[in-house]
Write an enzyme that holds these catalytic residues in place. Structure first.
Site, PDB file in Angstrom:
ATOM      1  N   HIS A  44      72.779  44.175  35.947  1.00 18.23           N
ATOM      2  CA  HIS A  44      73.481  45.152  35.032  1.00 18.23           C
ATOM      3  C   HIS A  44      74.387  45.806  36.370  1.00 18.23           C
ATOM      4  O   HIS A  44      74.259  45.448  37.352  1.00 18.23           O
ATOM      5  CB  HIS A  44      72.379  46.714  35.086  1.00 18.23           C
ATOM      6  CG  HIS A  44      71.815  46.612  33.987  1.00 18.23           C
ATOM      7  ND1 HIS A  44      71.289  48.058  33.194  1.00 18.23           N
ATOM      8  CD2 HIS A  44      71.540  45.725  32.862  1.00 18.23           C
ATOM      9  CE1 HIS A  44      70.593  48.123  31.547  1.00 18.23           C
ATOM     10  NE2 HIS A  44      70.928  46.842  31.553  1.00 18.23           N
ATOM     11  N   GLY A  62      76.173  43.918  24.799  1.00 16.62           N
ATOM     12  CA  GLY A  62      76.571  44.760  26.545  1.00 16.62           C
ATOM     13  C   GLY A  62      76.159  46.451  26.196  1.00 16.62           C
ATOM     14  O   GLY A  62      75.866  46.805  24.622  1.00 16.62           O
ATOM     15  N   GLU A  63      76.289  47.300  27.316  1.00 13.14           N
ATOM     16  CA  GLU A  63      76.354  48.417  27.331  1.00 13.14           C
ATOM     17  C   GLU A  63      77.374  49.174  27.991  1.00 13.14           C
ATOM     18  O   GLU A  63      77.999  48.634  29.355  1.00 13.14           O
ATOM     19  CB  GLU A  63      75.142  49.032  28.005  1.00 13.14           C
ATOM     20  CG  GLU A  63      73.902  48.907  26.930  1.00 13.14           C
ATOM     21  CD  GLU A  63      73.006  47.247  27.963  1.00 13.14           C
ATOM     22  OE1 GLU A  63      73.211  46.936  29.212  1.00 13.14           O
ATOM     23  OE2 GLU A  63      72.424  46.599  27.191  1.00 13.14           O
ATOM     24  N   GLY A 121      69.685  43.520  13.649  1.00 10.06           N
ATOM     25  CA  GLY A 121      69.464  43.339  11.946  1.00 10.06           C
ATOM     26  C   GLY A 121      69.894  42.606  11.634  1.00 10.06           C
ATOM     27  O   GLY A 121      70.571  41.715  12.332  1.00 10.06           O
TER      28      GLY A 121
END
Length: 321
Positions: free
Chosen positions: A38, A106-107, A174
């Site tokens: 991060h 990612g974020e 998913g």
């Protein structure tokens, strides 16, 4: 046999402490260690965010047995995939074959810092597919030139390839992500004990890959202290990844989690001294088909007490599963 890991949580400890905890976790008997990657902590109260790759290089030299893994690195914005390919090769060399490259889309929290905006989820997944292909190409050791939809690579080569293959694990959530990423990775990363996800991944891999999960815990001799600490530092977790991927700053997570109550956190995260509660929570992952489960002990100032105290007993109980 399920493997159990320890999380080097860069958001809650500085680099030197993380290296010390890595050594203690190996001594306590953990099978592997994963590191977050991060640029910012989730919440200001966590208070840290050292550069994961420098820290992991030190951990590779300070340990000798545990596997190491990024959980996970985004190879699309803050890092160009050609750079990820190079540093993964170097880390595998330092770790003498103990490293798994964990990748994900990612974020916003970490990737917006380079000033390139934040793409839609479909674009992020397209970028990750292309990045994984580039990394694979460079890990052949061949001279590589690439002209893609998102990335260019101009006459690049990884000159110091390790003797061992660098396996890739990828974060999925998913059906669509499994369909897209399974052909490009050996192993799965997921943070929910969803058996359907595991079964669908196994169908793509004939059941032969590793499924690596992660679960937060807040062990403490005092349950109230454990709950308060988890609420202070880990209430961001309750938003789910559809929220967590898009918020840009710790201040955003403060706002998004302001109405999360301590009892909400205590319901989601095992808190207190009862090891049976932790074992029961981990059992959900084992029953879902995960081959590897990494624990996150909440609270940077609690790591030594956890590793020197209940960690070995907890591992014995977990292995009895």
């Amino acid at each position: 046999m399920t493997r159990f890991g320890y999380t080097l949580m860069t958001e809650q400890s500085g680099a030197r402490d993380l290296v010390r905890y890595a050594v203690a976790a190996e001594e306590a008997g953990f099978d592997f260690e994963v590191s977050s990657d991060h640029y910012s902590p989730w919440l200001t109260s966590q208070g840290h965010s050292p550069y994961a790759w420098t820290m992991l290089g030190a951990v590779a030299h300070a340990t000798s047995r545990v596997e190491l893994m990024t959980y996970v690195t985004c190879p699309t914005m803050r890092y160009h995939p050609a750079v990820v390919a190079q540093k993964a090769a170097t880390l595998q060399d330092l770790a003498e074959g103990r490293f798994i490259l964990g990748l994900g889309s990612g974020e916003n929290l970490n990737e917006h810092v380079v000033g390139e905006g934040w793409p839609s989820v479909s674009a992020r997944q397209d970028m990750l597919v292309e990045a994984m292909k580039i990394i694979r190409e460079l890990h052949t050791g061949e001279l590589t030139t690439w002209e893609g939809d998102y990335f260019r690579v101009d006459s690049a080569r990884i000159w110091d390839l390790p003797d061992q293959v660098i396996p890739i694990a990828v974060a999925v959530s998913g059906d669509e992500s499994i369909e897209r990423f399974a052909p490009l990775a050996e192993h799965l990363v997921a943070v929910q004990p969803d058996k359907d996800v595991i079964d669908k991944w196994d169908a793509e891999h004939d059941g032969g890959s590793r499924k690596i999960g992660q679960i937060p815990i807040s062990w403490d001799p005092d349950e109230k202290t454990a709950v308060a600490r988890a609420h202070d530092q880990f209430r961001w977790f309750g938003g789910g990844w559809s929220v967590n991927a898009d918020l840009p700053t710790p201040a955003g997570f403060e706002g998004a989690s302001q109405f999360v109550r301590p009892e909400d956190v205590a319901e989601a995260i095992p808190c207190g001294p009862d090891l049976d509660r932790i074992v029961a929570a981990v059992k959900e992952y084992v029953d879902a088909g995960f081959t590897d489960v990494a624990l996150v002990q909440v609270g940077g100032d609690t790591q030594s007490a956890f590793l020197d105290g209940p960690a070995t007993e907890l591992l014995e109980e977990l292995r009895a599963l």
